[in-house]
Design an enzyme around this catalytic site. Structure first.
Site, PDB file in Angstrom:
ATOM      1  N   LYS A 160      -7.461   0.310  24.435  1.00 45.84           N
ATOM      2  CA  LYS A 160      -6.937   0.755  23.146  1.00 45.84           C
ATOM      3  C   LYS A 160      -7.410  -0.172  22.019  1.00 45.84           C
ATOM      4  CE  LYS A 160      -2.830   2.076  25.690  1.00 45.84           C
ATOM      5  NZ  LYS A 160      -3.333   3.426  25.936  1.00 45.84           N
ATOM      6  N   GLU A 249      -1.760   8.203  28.314  1.00 44.24           N
ATOM      7  CA  GLU A 249      -2.326   7.957  29.654  1.00 44.24           C
ATOM      8  C   GLU A 249      -1.126   7.739  30.566  1.00 44.24           C
ATOM      9  OE1 GLU A 249      -5.458   8.049  30.531  1.00 44.24           O
ATOM     10  OE2 GLU A 249      -6.482   8.016  28.604  1.00 44.24           O
ATOM     11  N   CYS A 282      -2.524   3.154  38.659  1.00 45.49           N
ATOM     12  CA  CYS A 282      -2.219   4.537  38.272  1.00 45.49           C
ATOM     13  C   CYS A 282      -3.027   5.524  39.101  1.00 45.49           C
ATOM     14  CB  CYS A 282      -2.478   4.747  36.786  1.00 45.49           C
ATOM     15  SG  CYS A 282      -4.144   4.341  36.270  1.00 45.49           S
ATOM     16  N   GLU A 455      -9.771   8.222  27.405  1.00 46.69           N
ATOM     17  CA  GLU A 455     -10.184   6.872  26.998  1.00 46.69           C
ATOM     18  C   GLU A 455     -11.458   6.507  27.737  1.00 46.69           C
ATOM     19  OE1 GLU A 455      -6.111   4.436  25.833  1.00 46.69           O
ATOM     20  OE2 GLU A 455      -6.940   4.159  27.832  1.00 46.69           O
TER      21      GLU A 455
END
Ligand code: NAP
Length: 476
Positions: A160, A249, A282, A455
């Site tokens: 980010k 996300e 994740c 992303e």
């Protein structure tokens, strides 16, 4: 440690603090501030002023500052890795790996931004005239709130931060409470590299409290969030009246389909991605969908392989598996295993808890109706094995979830592998491997309730900017 607001190190205006605890030892490492509403408002007002200055600099000038970041981070690599290891209980060498990935993202993004081209259009628009020229430019969004999860805090945050900064936004970082110290130090180093104090700031405190102050406000232009689907949905709801630009996300329950012709040794090796970071990844494979004819063999090999790993002191280089993020999370994993057993599964290996340590667990006889086979994400080192007979059935199980982050498939038949890849509902599908795959340049993000947006490299740049069309009329 203290927050960084307007370039100054500050505590909370109400003097409240939260303890930072080492999950491996229970020791209190330090404290960090629990920010008040007034602190957040002040920070956002400063960020609003910061966005004007930073956004009106040329990208070349911003890149000159940002090129110093990798150098500064490398100089502090050991310190950052050790702090993360103490706060997270993640094995030290894995913390060092996170740092390398982080530095690489900063290096790549500045290069990538040099090649971000806009579009230009011929004078074909309806009503247009000869001599009309139209082209697009990318402009900053403004103030971007960057909310990071605990599992790979440096690198998920950098996905980010790097793109937001190079595209001219000011940022406000909200770190996960469990890893606040590491990200405070990270932000101090951004400033040391030359990023202005009104452009990069960090505020700390519980997300359940700060979330309202950071989301329900017109002082924010965009929110980039990585974390659970539950919190992601709440942020979407709360920010609706302001129409903030949102990047989400979110969680996943990735399938790994192992066919009867698969190389089972490779299948087991790929399970490392579920052990790394104690299963707190994740896009690690969280559901092992294995052909019934090889299910027992796979399970046997997996259990033998798991016996070779050492769990223990995260600081030791001999350690493969550290703690999960805290004791509460470890208890939740224990409960999710017990819940799956209560639904009829058999715990054939591991699953014991000691404080924040959880031994890797293998669950057999998991059926497609159980919660773990659908929407219950286990964020820990757990291997639920679900049998199937036909390709169609495997796909049905893989897709029967609200999530759609990554997916993996292992078979010797590449035609089948590609057919399956085209039918899996996921943002990234790995053919010939488990689901864990995230290169710095590829678009990464989820289908369904695993996220909104993408992303990675160029995709992060597009996400962190808005495209403007400029039309010049009648050049004659
Ligand atoms: P989480 O509990 O959702 O927390 C993520 C961040 O949100 C933390 O900084 C947290 O702060 C903050 N937060 C909590 N409540 C909030 C609220 N109401 N408003 C605003 N912010 C709030 O997730 P986590 O436990 O850190 O991470 C695990 C989850 O993230 C898993 O589901 C995993 O799959 C997902 N994840 C997804 C990706 C991806 O790229 N798709 C990557 C990594 C992780 P506090 O710590 O103070 O609560």
């Amino acid at each position: 440690m203290e927050m960084l607001i307007g370039g100054a190190k500050v505590g909370a205006s109400n003097n409240q603090t939260i303890d930072a605890v080492n999950p491996a030892t229970g020791e209190v490492i330090d404290t960090f501030p629990s920010a008040s509403k007034e602190d957040i408002e002040r920070c956002l007002e400063i960020a609003q002023a910061g966005k004007e200055k930073w956004g009106s600099m040329s990208m070349d000038d911003r890149s000159k500052i940002m090129r110093r970041i990798p150098e500064v981070f490398r100089a502090h690599k050991d310190e950052l890795a050790e702090l993360l290891c103490r706060e997270m209980g993640k094995p030290i060498y894995q913390c060092e790996d996170d740092l390398e990935v982080t530095v690489g993202i900063f290096e790549n993004i500045v290069e990538e931004a040099r090649h971000l081209l806009g579009s230009s259009f011929m004078d074909l628009s309806s009503g247009g005239e000869l001599g009309d020229v139209q082209f697009t430019v990318y402009e900053p969004l403004g103030v971007v709130v960057c909310i990071a999860p605990f599992n790979f805090p440096y690198d998920t945050l950098t996905q980010k931060v790097a793109a937001a900064l190079i595209m001219g936004n000011s940022i406000v970082i909200k770190p996960p409470s469990d890893v606040s110290l590491s990200l405070i130090r990270y932000t101090e180093l951004l400033l040391e590299a030359g990023v202005p104090g009104d452009v990069a700031q960090i505020v700390t405190g519980r997300g359940s409290v700060l979330g309202d102050y950071l989301v329900k406000t017109p002082l924010v232009d965009a929110i980039s969030f990585t974390g659970s689907t539950e919190v992601g949905v709440k942020i979407c709801q709360d920010s609706a009246p302001y129409l903030h630009r949102l990047i989400m996300e979110l969680g996943g329950n990735d399938p790994f389909i192992i066919f009867d012709d698969a190389d089972l040794d490779l299948a087991v090796e790929e399970c490392w991605m579920r052990l790394r970071n104690s299963g707190q990844t994740c896009c690690s494979s969280k559901r092992y969908i294995v052909h019934n004819s090889v299910k027992d063999k796979f399970c046997e090999k997996l259990v033998e392989w798991l016996k070779g790993f050492k769990m223990g002191d995260p600081k030791s280089r001999e350690t493969d598996i550290g703690t999960v993020i805290n004791e509460k999370a470890a208890k939740e994993i224990e409960e999710q295993i017990a819940h799956t057993v209560s639904q009829g599964a058999r715990l054939v290996y591991g699953g014991q808890r000691d404080g924040a340590f959880v031994t890797p667990a293998v669950l057999m006889d998991v059926t497609k109706d159980m919660d773990v086979a659908k929407d219950m994400e286990i964020f820990g080192p757990v291997f639920p094995i679900i049998g199937f007979d036909t390709e169609e059935e495997a796909l049905k199980i893989a897709n029967q979830t609200i999530y759609g982050l990554n997916a993996g498939c292992l078979t010797a038949d590449m035609t089948r592998s590609l057919r399956v890849a085209s039918k899996l509902k996921a943002g990234t599908v790995v053919s010939n491997g488990c689901s864990t795959w995230r290169g710095p340049e590829i678009p990464f993000g989820g289908y369904k309730m695993s996220g909104i947006g993408r992303e990675g490299g160029r995709y992060s740049l597009l996400t962190m900017s808005q495209e403007k069309t400029i039309a010049i009329r009648r050049i004659k």
